[in-house]
Design an enzyme around this catalytic site. Structure first.
Site, PDB file in Angstrom:
ATOM      1  N   ARG A  70     -22.416  -0.360   7.646  1.00 36.34           N
ATOM      2  CA  ARG A  70     -23.707  -1.033   7.728  1.00 36.34           C
ATOM      3  C   ARG A  70     -24.751  -0.023   8.187  1.00 36.34           C
ATOM      4  O   ARG A  70     -24.749   0.412   9.336  1.00 36.34           O
ATOM      5  CB  ARG A  70     -23.631  -2.218   8.687  1.00 36.34           C
ATOM      6  CG  ARG A  70     -22.709  -3.342   8.222  1.00 36.34           C
ATOM      7  CD  ARG A  70     -23.184  -3.943   6.915  1.00 36.34           C
ATOM      8  NE  ARG A  70     -22.396  -5.116   6.519  1.00 36.34           N
ATOM      9  CZ  ARG A  70     -22.613  -5.799   5.397  1.00 36.34           C
ATOM     10  NH1 ARG A  70     -23.577  -5.412   4.561  1.00 36.34           N
ATOM     11  NH2 ARG A  70     -21.872  -6.856   5.110  1.00 36.34           N
ATOM     12  N   ALA A  82     -18.000 -11.844   2.924  1.00 40.20           N
ATOM     13  CA  ALA A  82     -19.271 -12.523   3.107  1.00 40.20           C
ATOM     14  C   ALA A  82     -20.254 -12.088   2.034  1.00 40.20           C
ATOM     15  O   ALA A  82     -20.055 -11.085   1.352  1.00 40.20           O
ATOM     16  CB  ALA A  82     -19.846 -12.221   4.494  1.00 40.20           C
ATOM     17  N   GLU A  99     -17.337 -14.861  -3.206  1.00 41.63           N
ATOM     18  CA  GLU A  99     -17.278 -13.659  -2.368  1.00 41.63           C
ATOM     19  C   GLU A  99     -15.848 -13.337  -1.953  1.00 41.63           C
ATOM     20  O   GLU A  99     -15.456 -12.167  -1.881  1.00 41.63           O
ATOM     21  CB  GLU A  99     -18.162 -13.837  -1.138  1.00 41.63           C
ATOM     22  CG  GLU A  99     -19.653 -13.892  -1.434  1.00 41.63           C
ATOM     23  CD  GLU A  99     -20.223 -12.572  -1.934  1.00 41.63           C
ATOM     24  OE1 GLU A  99     -19.538 -11.535  -1.801  1.00 41.63           O
ATOM     25  OE2 GLU A  99     -21.342 -12.572  -2.466  1.00 41.63           O
ATOM     26  N   GLU A 103     -14.539  -9.717  -2.966  1.00 43.50           N
ATOM     27  CA  GLU A 103     -14.337  -8.714  -1.910  1.00 43.50           C
ATOM     28  C   GLU A 103     -12.887  -8.591  -1.460  1.00 43.50           C
ATOM     29  O   GLU A 103     -12.508  -7.548  -0.931  1.00 43.50           O
ATOM     30  CB  GLU A 103     -15.219  -9.057  -0.708  1.00 43.50           C
ATOM     31  CG  GLU A 103     -16.712  -8.933  -0.990  1.00 43.50           C
ATOM     32  CD  GLU A 103     -17.542  -8.975   0.269  1.00 43.50           C
ATOM     33  OE1 GLU A 103     -16.994  -9.298   1.343  1.00 43.50           O
ATOM     34  OE2 GLU A 103     -18.753  -8.683   0.184  1.00 43.50           O
ATOM     35  N   GLU A 151     -19.266  -1.687  -1.012  1.00 37.29           N
ATOM     36  CA  GLU A 151     -18.039  -2.456  -1.221  1.00 37.29           C
ATOM     37  C   GLU A 151     -16.889  -1.574  -1.715  1.00 37.29           C
ATOM     38  O   GLU A 151     -15.713  -1.907  -1.518  1.00 37.29           O
ATOM     39  CB  GLU A 151     -18.283  -3.589  -2.217  1.00 37.29           C
ATOM     40  CG  GLU A 151     -19.198  -4.695  -1.698  1.00 37.29           C
ATOM     41  CD  GLU A 151     -19.377  -5.797  -2.706  1.00 37.29           C
ATOM     42  OE1 GLU A 151     -18.926  -5.616  -3.868  1.00 37.29           O
ATOM     43  OE2 GLU A 151     -19.938  -6.847  -2.360  1.00 37.29           O
TER      44      GLU A 151
END
Length: 208
Positions: A70, A82, A99, A103, A151
């Protein structure tokens, strides 16, 4: 108090609203708000589409967390699957299912709501719903999502609920959906999952 605590919708009159910045995902606005006896104040805030997160639990009671970079905080955080509610007209449950598949390459047969919260109510209107997903199965290889950007480097880990709770309480895990979701799951499990709402429960706090 004898009545249960309940947040209520009671907005104050907005006398003027200005768009300061139109972003790719969210906008920055400035509002002049009439607080009555306290007078008129100006508040700058981020207009956010909202998001969903999913605490996925396998047959052994382990929780899935993904390590993701992040940029704003300069850290790799352990997070549940998420994503933003940025697809027009998409129901929150469908977004969470999408999601989880994209993911984590997982599907779930059983869905409940663990918690709803505002991430930063003093600075934005992001509403986030945390789901509980159980009875998991893998997405077939030929149907899996091709990951991009941050990702691509996500690392999955299955951890016991006890380890996840310990990580939250000792200040080692900081993602808000991880903190809220893990502690909500621990409370729900302690009560035999009796008080959980269904996955399609109403969500009036979500932005229209």
């Amino acid at each position: 108090m004898t009545d249960p605590l309940f947040d209520v919708a009671r907005p104050r009159p907005v006398l003027a609203s200005r768009l300061l910045h139109e972003g790719r995902i969210w906008d920055l606005r400035s509002d002049d708000v009439d607080l009555g006896e306290a007078g008129v104040v100006t508040r700058e805030w981020i207009d956010h589409p909202g998001a969903v997160a999913t605490i996925a639990v396998d047959d052994e009671g382990r929780v899935l967390l993904l390590r993701q970079f992040r940029h704003p905080v300069g850290r790799e955080l352990w997070e549940p699957p998420a994503g933003l509610l940025d697809v027009a007209g998409e129901e929150a449950l469908l977004a969470a299912q999408r999601e989880l598949a994209e993911e984590a390459d997982l599907r779930a047969a059983t869905w409940h709501v663990l918690a709803d919260y505002f991430t930063t109510p003093g600075g934005n209107n992001e509403a986030l719903r945390v789901f509980l997903a159980r009875d998991l199965s893998p997405v077939p290889e030929d149907e899996r999502h091709v990951r991009e950007d941050e990702e691509m480097s996500m690392v999955p880990a299955w951890v016991s609920l006890e380890e996840a709770v310990d990580g939250v309480l000792q200040g080692r895990l900081h993602n808000p959906s991880t903190v809220v979701g893990v502690l909500a799951l621990a409370a729900a499990r302690a009560h035999g999952y009796e008080h959980l709402r269904p996955g399609d429960a109403p969500w009036p706090e979500r932005r229209a």
